[in-house]
Motif scaffolding. Structure first.
Motif, mmCIF file in Angstrom:
data_model
loop_
_atom_site.group_PDB
_atom_site.id
_atom_site.type_symbol
_atom_site.label_atom_id
_atom_site.label_comp_id
_atom_site.label_asym_id
_atom_site.label_seq_id
_atom_site.Cartn_x
_atom_site.Cartn_y
_atom_site.Cartn_z
ATOM 1 N N HIS A 34 20.153 61.119 33.477
ATOM 2 C CA HIS A 34 19.186 62.213 33.613
ATOM 3 C C HIS A 34 19.332 63.138 32.413
ATOM 4 O O HIS A 34 20.361 63.788 32.238
ATOM 5 N N GLU B 52 20.551 66.707 32.203
ATOM 6 C CA GLU B 52 21.934 66.913 32.626
ATOM 7 C C GLU B 52 22.810 66.586 31.419
ATOM 8 O O GLU B 52 23.266 65.470 31.229
ATOM 9 N N HIS C 102 13.180 61.490 35.870
ATOM 10 C CA HIS C 102 14.254 61.474 36.858
ATOM 11 C C HIS C 102 14.294 60.169 37.672
ATOM 12 O O HIS C 102 15.357 59.706 38.099
ATOM 13 N N HIS D 156 26.348 63.039 37.069
ATOM 14 C CA HIS D 156 25.116 63.838 37.128
ATOM 15 C C HIS D 156 25.455 65.317 37.153
ATOM 16 O O HIS D 156 26.594 65.700 37.299
ATOM 17 N N GLU D 157 24.390 66.097 37.030
ATOM 18 C CA GLU D 157 24.548 67.542 37.157
ATOM 19 C C GLU D 157 23.546 68.066 38.173
ATOM 20 O O GLU D 157 22.364 67.735 38.098
HETATM 21 ZN ZN LIG Z 1 21.065 63.457 37.904
#
Ligand SMILES: [Zn+2]
Length: 905
Positions: A160, A163, A237, A269-270
């Protein structure tokens, strides 16, 4: 004490020890990191120091700054430059180029381990491959292999693109693993091979970094941050919902995975604060080995224990995201008897330090799917030391949490490498035997079904996933079905048998009260409109087959020698649209007809003999049959020019539009991608016959008004400084939407005779904004819940060109939560071409609470407006790269765009 055990205890206690006193550390690093870490408890003794003075270049030596420096982000070319430099200076690193992206960047894997591990990578790979397919191995042989093999643990960042932290952290981690001599790092280096996927979406990273520097770098209020309209060429995403591996980077990753068999892919991920560790909540895929559901919480609890021991607050687990969907990219590991893990680390969508108020940051996930995420700052049994409600957060905080976490995970694997290798072996072994214990024992894709091009798609996906497929050498007779020779057989007694069942079987949720984090259904036969028969007869596993690697259906050329014209019978292949766009003159039959002994369905293409040289090679390549006819058949036909097509995209909702663009590009359907700027220029009819509005934003209002206006314009344009912006569309200000003036242009377009086509949620636009004023929208009941189940839809007007190629009256469609249309009985009778029968019996796969709400509602309607028409799909006929069974409805809409008005009107 036995030597082995004492070594193990040494390893376990290693993390408690400080960095090796003999090693020189970089004082500048320690001072900088201390300064950038916003609270003393946001760092651990694992990451507060960095070795210096060796011949191996640190990130700062190459990039000019330490990792986690405020406002410093690394473009992809520099990420690669760092790893290549590292590999050039150390025998402990190897960079493997594994593929290209849509925009031509290299995707890579970086191996990090001891000199010995890196020197013997290939032997280790072969051992893991043998364990991954343990058929024919004795237990003793398996144990021998386990003893001489090192586990590969994969860490993946940057899937992503917004992120941004993990790809930075991984560079420091690589350097640390190469250079540090603490007992912990030494143990990891010698017992584990770490494989880094440094940036899983390289195209998106560069564009996101450009955007950060163009618009976000000086923002200190997280709520004021904006997002870049595009990441990669097609995907945002949802690149993590790419169940059929459309994305090139995802394809390369899968291909690499299936060669190297890492035990774990740990995806970084963030989102939520401060560190959420996935542990595989309910609903869970019951076909995955029970070991999966023990390893996940074990890792999560272990990591949590380590961070708690260092006094780092805000680490939690057992809350949100379930273990239902096989479609996340890293799920390739669990799907192939490894393990997907993931972290959600708090990030600021950039590298700026910011005051954050947690309860505002992710309201959408509060109480989220797959379990009780709840209020992030509240203490719960699974969150004993919750994140703070107000916090100053920095990129270095992000790095500290992520790096301490993954070092802890690696510590666990380094302490018990044999345990995890044994788990992998046992999962692989049991996957084979599970296929012999419970039906279905196999799946048959009959060779005598009408359209084999869709079968070929399914086989392509199965083979990409390394699922074995064979062709029956002779006719197959089973207790529950008979199939011709050449039928395709997927036996479940193979290492990826459970994955075959997961992809090909129906999704039956064990508990209808549960919610799924993503789509609840994906059954491939329903999604692709192909015949795939499960069998309860175990004799299928003894059927002699020729294994196939790929399958390309061959179009046949038959008919008379004295050809007046050619017929291409329409059996529903989506490839028909590619053929149509590759030819000039095509008449399309409106009814079924016969010529000699051959029968042709409605929708059959009639092509003049003069076009033979274009037709024959193209049809053969597309797997379509061509029949030479002696005379023009007596059947009503229409000739249709190909439409000048525009796809309308908002600036805020490019993601779902991306899947439509991808699909149209795959099938070579040309279009212009247009935005509010072109709509507001007016005179749409001058350039376009058809405008398609894909599903893209939640409401019609969002479609019209787009990203809220700001005080300053928000440009998405290419400049000398920001060369990755302005791709796929460009605007001096992406905010504001087309507004009422844009609605008026759509109105004019339709009234002048244009065809407007709306998909999914966008089908609320024509009723809500008066383009189809006779239609209203009604709401579902409060308990209604339909996370992408697959349902029946009945064709009410089978003669309409939209249904050319569909031989059955009922088609399986993915329920898309489009608007429920309400109209007069007369309109309903005339204009609704396809409707949902609704009710429990119409739910074919997945989870659906309240299917009575959709009883009799329109799935597809064609409504007159001025001189034009509006085609409203409340389905989404292009849902990701997945519901191929529905593609023909949208392709037919284009190929017959002047003949869609219902005959009954
Ligand atoms: Zn993510």
């Amino acid at each position: 004490m036995p030597r082995r055990l004492s070594m193990m205890l040494l390893t376990l206690s290693a993390a408690l020890s400080a960095p090796s006193p003999a090693q020189t550390m970089d004082p500048d690093f320690a001072a900088s990191v201390k300064q950038w870490t916003t609270k003393p408890e946001f760092i651990s003794p694992l990451v507060d120091h960095l070795p210096a003075g060796s011949a191996v270049p640190s990130p700062k030596d190459v990039l000019g700054h330490h990792i986690g420096a405020p406002k410093e982000l690394t473009y992809y070319a520099d990420v690669l430059r760092y790893y290549d430099t590292l590999a050039a200076h150390s025998g402990r690193v190897k960079v493997l180029r594994i593929g290209k992206t849509e925009e031509g960047r290299d995707t890579v894997i970086v191996f990090v381990g001891s000199d010995d591990s890196i020197a013997h990578l290939e032997e280790n790979r072969a051992n893991l491959a043998r364990l991954a397919d343990p058929r024919g191995l004795t237990e003793t042989e398996a144990q021998d292999l386990v003893a001489k093999t090192k586990p590969i643990y994969t860490l993946s960042g940057g899937l992503h693109s917004a992120e941004l932290g993990p790809p930075e952290m991984l560079m420091e981690l690589a350097y640390r693993l190469v250079t540090e001599d603490s007992p912990l790092i030494q143990s990891i280096r010698s017992n584990v091979i770490v494989a880094l996927m440094p940036v899983a979406d390289p195209d998106g990273r560069d564009r996101s970094i450009d955007w950060y520097y163009a618009h976000n770098v000086d923002i200190t209020d997280f709520q004021k941050m904006s997002g870049v309209p595009y990441w990669g060429k097609y995907f945002k995403h949802d690149d993590n919902r790419d169940i059929n591996y459309a994305g090139m980077a995802n394809q390369s990753f899968l291909r690499w995975y299936l060669e190297w068999h890492p035990l774990v892919i740990h995806d970084l991920h963030e989102s939520v604060p401060f560190l959420y560790i996935y542990s595989g909540q309910a609903p869970q895929n019951p076909l995955w080995n029970p070991i999966v559901y023990s390893e996940l919480p074990m890792f999560a609890n272990w990591d949590m224990t380590r961070l708690a021991r260092f006094g780092m607050p805000g680490v939690w687990t057992h809350a949100y995201v379930d273990a239902w969907s096989p479609g996340y990219v890293a799920q390739m590991a669990t799907n192939h008897n490894g393990l997907m893990r993931f972290y959600e680390i708090m990030g600021n969508a950039g590298a700026s330090t910011m005051e954050r108020t947690i309860w505002q940051s992710n309201p959408a996930i509060l109480g989220g799917g797959g379990g009780p995420g709840g209020n992030f700052t509240k203490r719960e049994w699974y969150r004993p030391d919750p994140p703070y409600q107000h916090v100053l957060w920095s990129m270095r905080d992000n790095t500290n949490y992520a790096e301490t976490g993954v070092l802890s995970s690696l510590q666990l694997v380094a302490a018990f490498p044999r345990v995890f290798l044994e788990d992998f072996y046992v999962k692989s072994r049991d996957a084979v035997s599970a296929g012999t214990k419970e039906a279905p024992y196999g799946f048959i894709l009959p060779a005598d079904q009408e359209d084999l091009t869709r079968v070929a798609f399914v086989i392509h996906i199965l083979r990409m996933q390394a699922i074995e497929v064979g062709r029956a050498k002779a006719p197959v007779k089973l207790s529950d079905g008979a199939y011709p020779a050449g039928s395709f057989i997927v036996k479940t007694d193979q290492p990826y048998g459970p994955l075959a069942k997961t992809l090909l079987g129906k999704q039956i949720d064990p508990d209808p009260q549960l919610r799924t984090y993503d789509d609840s259904a994906w059954t491939m036969s329903l999604m692709t409109n192909t015949v795939i028969k499960p069998t309860k007869d175990i004799a299928v596993q003894a059927v002699p087959v020729d294994p196939i690697d790929q399958y390309t259906p061959e179009g046949t050329l038959t008919g008379v020698s004295d050809t007046a014209l050619y017929a291409v019978p329409d059996h529903g292949s989506p490839n028909m649209v590619t053929l149509r766009y590759g030819l000039k003159d095509v008449r399309i039959s409106e009814k079924p007809f016969k010529a000699g002994a051959a029968a042709f369905p409605a929708g059959t293409f009639l092509v003049p003999a003069s076009a033979a040289s274009a037709l024959k090679p193209l049809a053969a390549k597309l797997g379509l049959d061509v029949v030479g006819l002696a005379a023009t058949p007596q059947v009503a036909t229409h000739e249709e020019p190909l439409p000048r097509l525009a796809i309308f995209s908002t600036w805020g909702g490019t993601q779902d539009v991306g899947w439509v663009r991808y699909t149209f590009d795959q099938y070579k359907v040309p279009y212009d991608l247009i935005f509010k700027e072109r709509i507001l220029e007016g005179n749409l009819a001058k350039d376009y016959d058809v405008i398609l509005i894909p599903s893209q934003v939640r409401t019609a209002k969002d479609l019209v008004f787009g990203i809220p206006k700001r005080r300053q314009p928000l440009a998405y344009e290419k400049t000398a400084k920001f060369k990755f912006l302005g791709d796929y569309g460009s605007s001096p200000d992406i905010t504001g939407g087309m507004g009422a003036a844009g609605v008026a242009e759509f109105q004019k377009f339709v009234e002048a005779g244009g065809l407007l086509v709306t998909l999914g949620a966008s089908s609320a636009f024509p009723p809500d904004y008066g383009i189809t004023p006779a239609i209203d929208i009604s709401n579902t009941s409060a308990h209604f819940y339909a996370p992408g189940p697959i349902v029946d839809a009945d064709i009410a007007h089978p003669e309409n060109p939209i249904f050319y190629g569909y031989s059955a009256k009922t088609v399986a469609v993915r329920y898309a939560n489009g608007p429920l249309l309400r109209m007069s009985a007369e309109m309903d009778q005339n204009d609704v071409l396809m409707r949902y029968p609704g009710g429990e019996k119409s739910v074919l796969s997945g989870l659906f609470n309240g299917p009575n709400d959709i009883k009799g509602r329109a799935a597809v309607a064609v409504v007159p407006a001025g001189k034009g028409e509006v085609v409203l799909f409340t389905t989404n006929p292009v849902w990701r790269w997945q519901n191929m069974g529905e593609y023909r409805m949208i392709f037919n809409t284009l190929m017959n765009f002047r003949n869609l008005a219902p005959a009954t009107r």
